[in-house]
Design a protein around this motif. Structure first.
Motif, PDB file in Angstrom:
ATOM      1  N   GLN A 143       1.486  12.351  -9.612  1.00 18.75           N
ATOM      2  CA  GLN A 143       1.255  13.755  -9.278  1.00 18.75           C
ATOM      3  C   GLN A 143       2.501  14.616  -9.367  1.00 18.75           C
ATOM      4  N   GLY A 144       3.648  13.984  -9.613  1.00 19.71           N
ATOM      5  CA  GLY A 144       4.883  14.750  -9.794  1.00 19.71           C
ATOM      6  C   GLY A 144       5.463  15.345  -8.530  1.00 19.71           C
ATOM      7  N   LEU A 145       5.103  14.797  -7.389  1.00 21.68           N
ATOM      8  CA  LEU A 145       5.632  15.333  -6.136  1.00 21.68           C
ATOM      9  C   LEU A 145       7.038  14.822  -5.866  1.00 21.68           C
ATOM     10  N   GLY A 146       7.821  15.646  -5.210  1.00 19.86           N
ATOM     11  CA  GLY A 146       9.166  15.254  -4.805  1.00 19.86           C
ATOM     12  C   GLY A 146       9.114  14.406  -3.541  1.00 19.86           C
ATOM     13  N   PHE A 147      10.227  13.763  -3.228  1.00 20.97           N
ATOM     14  CA  PHE A 147      10.258  12.869  -2.069  1.00 20.97           C
ATOM     15  C   PHE A 147      10.118  13.618  -0.747  1.00 20.97           C
TER      16      PHE A 147
ATOM     17  N   LEU B  70       3.297  11.651   4.288  1.00 23.49           N
ATOM     18  CA  LEU B  70       3.206  10.318   4.890  1.00 23.49           C
ATOM     19  C   LEU B  70       3.766  10.257   6.318  1.00 23.49           C
ATOM     20  N   GLY B  71       4.326  11.361   6.771  1.00 20.48           N
ATOM     21  CA  GLY B  71       4.885  11.386   8.117  1.00 20.48           C
ATOM     22  C   GLY B  71       6.120  10.531   8.261  1.00 20.48           C
ATOM     23  N   THR B  72       6.983  10.578   7.252  1.00 19.82           N
ATOM     24  CA  THR B  72       8.212   9.786   7.272  1.00 19.82           C
ATOM     25  C   THR B  72       9.360  10.675   6.796  1.00 19.82           C
ATOM     26  N   THR B  73      10.501  10.059   6.533  1.00 17.67           N
ATOM     27  CA  THR B  73      11.654  10.837   6.068  1.00 17.67           C
ATOM     28  C   THR B  73      11.734  10.817   4.542  1.00 17.67           C
ATOM     29  N   ARG B  74      12.471  11.767   4.008  1.00 19.53           N
ATOM     30  CA  ARG B  74      12.698  11.818   2.563  1.00 19.53           C
ATOM     31  C   ARG B  74      13.408  10.547   2.098  1.00 19.53           C
ATOM     32  N   GLN B  75      14.379  10.083   2.881  1.00 21.71           N
ATOM     33  CA  GLN B  75      15.132   8.882   2.539  1.00 21.71           C
ATOM     34  C   GLN B  75      14.217   7.657   2.487  1.00 21.71           C
ATOM     35  N   ASP B  76      13.293   7.568   3.438  1.00 16.55           N
ATOM     36  CA  ASP B  76      12.362   6.446   3.452  1.00 16.55           C
ATOM     37  C   ASP B  76      11.435   6.494   2.231  1.00 16.55           C
TER      38      ASP B  76
ATOM     39  N   TYR C 256      10.130   4.141  -2.960  1.00 20.11           N
ATOM     40  CA  TYR C 256       9.953   4.287  -4.409  1.00 20.11           C
ATOM     41  C   TYR C 256      10.881   3.327  -5.166  1.00 20.11           C
ATOM     42  N   ARG C 257      12.154   3.259  -4.758  1.00 22.57           N
ATOM     43  CA  ARG C 257      13.112   2.370  -5.429  1.00 22.57           C
ATOM     44  C   ARG C 257      12.682   0.910  -5.327  1.00 22.57           C
ATOM     45  N   ARG C 258      12.194   0.494  -4.141  1.00 12.10           N
ATOM     46  CA  ARG C 258      11.708  -0.884  -3.983  1.00 12.10           C
ATOM     47  C   ARG C 258      10.497  -1.142  -4.876  1.00 12.10           C
TER      48      ARG C 258
ATOM     49  N   ASP D  14       0.836  -1.197   0.000  1.00  4.09           N
ATOM     50  CA  ASP D  14       0.000   0.000   0.000  1.00  4.09           C
ATOM     51  C   ASP D  14       0.879   1.258   0.000  1.00  4.09           C
ATOM     52  N   LYS D  15       1.931   1.231   0.808  1.00  2.00           N
ATOM     53  CA  LYS D  15       2.823   2.388   0.912  1.00  2.00           C
ATOM     54  C   LYS D  15       3.564   2.615  -0.408  1.00  2.00           C
ATOM     55  N   GLN D  16       4.059   1.528  -1.023  1.00  7.52           N
ATOM     56  CA  GLN D  16       4.760   1.672  -2.304  1.00  7.52           C
ATOM     57  C   GLN D  16       3.838   2.246  -3.372  1.00  7.52           C
ATOM     58  N   LEU D  17       2.607   1.747  -3.433  1.00 12.45           N
ATOM     59  CA  LEU D  17       1.649   2.256  -4.408  1.00 12.45           C
ATOM     60  C   LEU D  17       1.374   3.737  -4.178  1.00 12.45           C
ATOM     61  N   THR D  18       1.234   4.122  -2.917  1.00 12.14           N
ATOM     62  CA  THR D  18       0.997   5.529  -2.582  1.00 12.14           C
ATOM     63  C   THR D  18       2.163   6.402  -3.037  1.00 12.14           C
ATOM     64  N   VAL D  19       3.385   5.970  -2.734  1.00 12.85           N
ATOM     65  CA  VAL D  19       4.571   6.756  -3.099  1.00 12.85           C
ATOM     66  C   VAL D  19       4.696   6.864  -4.623  1.00 12.85           C
ATOM     67  N   VAL D  20       4.474   5.762  -5.325  1.00  7.97           N
ATOM     68  CA  VAL D  20       4.545   5.792  -6.793  1.00  7.97           C
ATOM     69  C   VAL D  20       3.479   6.727  -7.360  1.00  7.97           C
ATOM     70  N   ALA D  21       2.268   6.641  -6.826  1.00  3.47           N
ATOM     71  CA  ALA D  21       1.179   7.498  -7.312  1.00  3.47           C
ATOM     72  C   ALA D  21       1.492   8.968  -7.074  1.00  3.47           C
ATOM     73  N   LEU D  22       2.038   9.281  -5.925  1.00  2.00           N
ATOM     74  CA  LEU D  22       2.358  10.673  -5.625  1.00  2.00           C
ATOM     75  C   LEU D  22       3.550  11.176  -6.444  1.00  2.00           C
ATOM     76  N   HIS D  23       4.561  10.326  -6.608  1.00  2.00           N
ATOM     77  CA  HIS D  23       5.764  10.756  -7.332  1.00  2.00           C
ATOM     78  C   HIS D  23       5.550  10.774  -8.844  1.00  2.00           C
ATOM     79  N   GLU D  24       5.102   9.642  -9.390  1.00  2.00           N
ATOM     80  CA  GLU D  24       4.928   9.541 -10.845  1.00  2.00           C
ATOM     81  C   GLU D  24       3.620  10.180 -11.310  1.00  2.00           C
TER      82      GLU D  24
END
Length: 160
Positions: free
Chosen positions: A22-26, A33-39, A44-46, A10-20
């Motif tokens: 909606q074009g949002l940065g990390f 998402l209440g996490t770090t940029r690195q996370d 996203y990489r995973r 669920d988290k990976q799908l959310t990050v992909v949807a937001l990044h790819e």
């Protein structure tokens, strides 16, 4: 337990949807998402690695179960279509498309492998029993073709 969407959490799908999607940065994704940029970036990489593995799995399955037709550089689209139709007829496969639709389909699938109406690099067409067609640049799937060609049929009569 987190929900999964195929190979994506669920988290990976959310990050992909937001990044790819909606074009949002990390940094912004991490804030939301209440996490770090690195996370967010690692998630996203995973996700991308999972999608690439899924794509390769689907390609291997398609090549292993379909009828393969190869065409080299310089082959015209008209010649390629004639070969696809001939292969389908030879194997009693009813194609999902007629000649005009095949022209549009293959031109779209092979757009990066063509100039005008000729192939500029070798391609592999896979004809499925259901009449569908897949097309790949040969160089992109070379390793899968090599692995399939090295497989030997089982001669163990106990499996019959």
């Amino acid at each position: 337990m987190a929900r999964r969407f195929g190979l994506l959490t669920d988290k990976q799908l959310t990050v992909v949807a937001l990044h790819e999607g909606q074009g949002l940065g990390f940094s912004e994704i991490a804030r939301r998402l209440g996490t770090t940029r690195q996370d967010a970036a690692a998630t996203y990489r995973r996700a991308v690695a999972n999608v690439e593995a899924a794509w390769e799995t689907l390609v291997a399955y398609t090549l292993a179960t379909g009828m393969i037709l190869e065409a080299g550089e310089g082959t015209s689209l008209d010649e390629l279509i004639a070969r696809v139709i001939e292969k389908a007829d030879t194997h009693d496969v009813r194609l999902r498309w007629g000649r005009p639709e095949l022209y549009i389909l293959l031109r779209g699938l092979l757009r990066d492998c063509m100039k005008d109406s000729r192939l500029v690099e070798p391609v592999v067409i896979v004809l499925r029993r259901d009449g569908s067609i897949e097309a790949y640049p040969r160089k992109k799937i070379e390793h899968v073709l090599e692995a399939l060609s090295s497989l030997q049929p089982t001669t163990d009569d106990s499996r019959s």
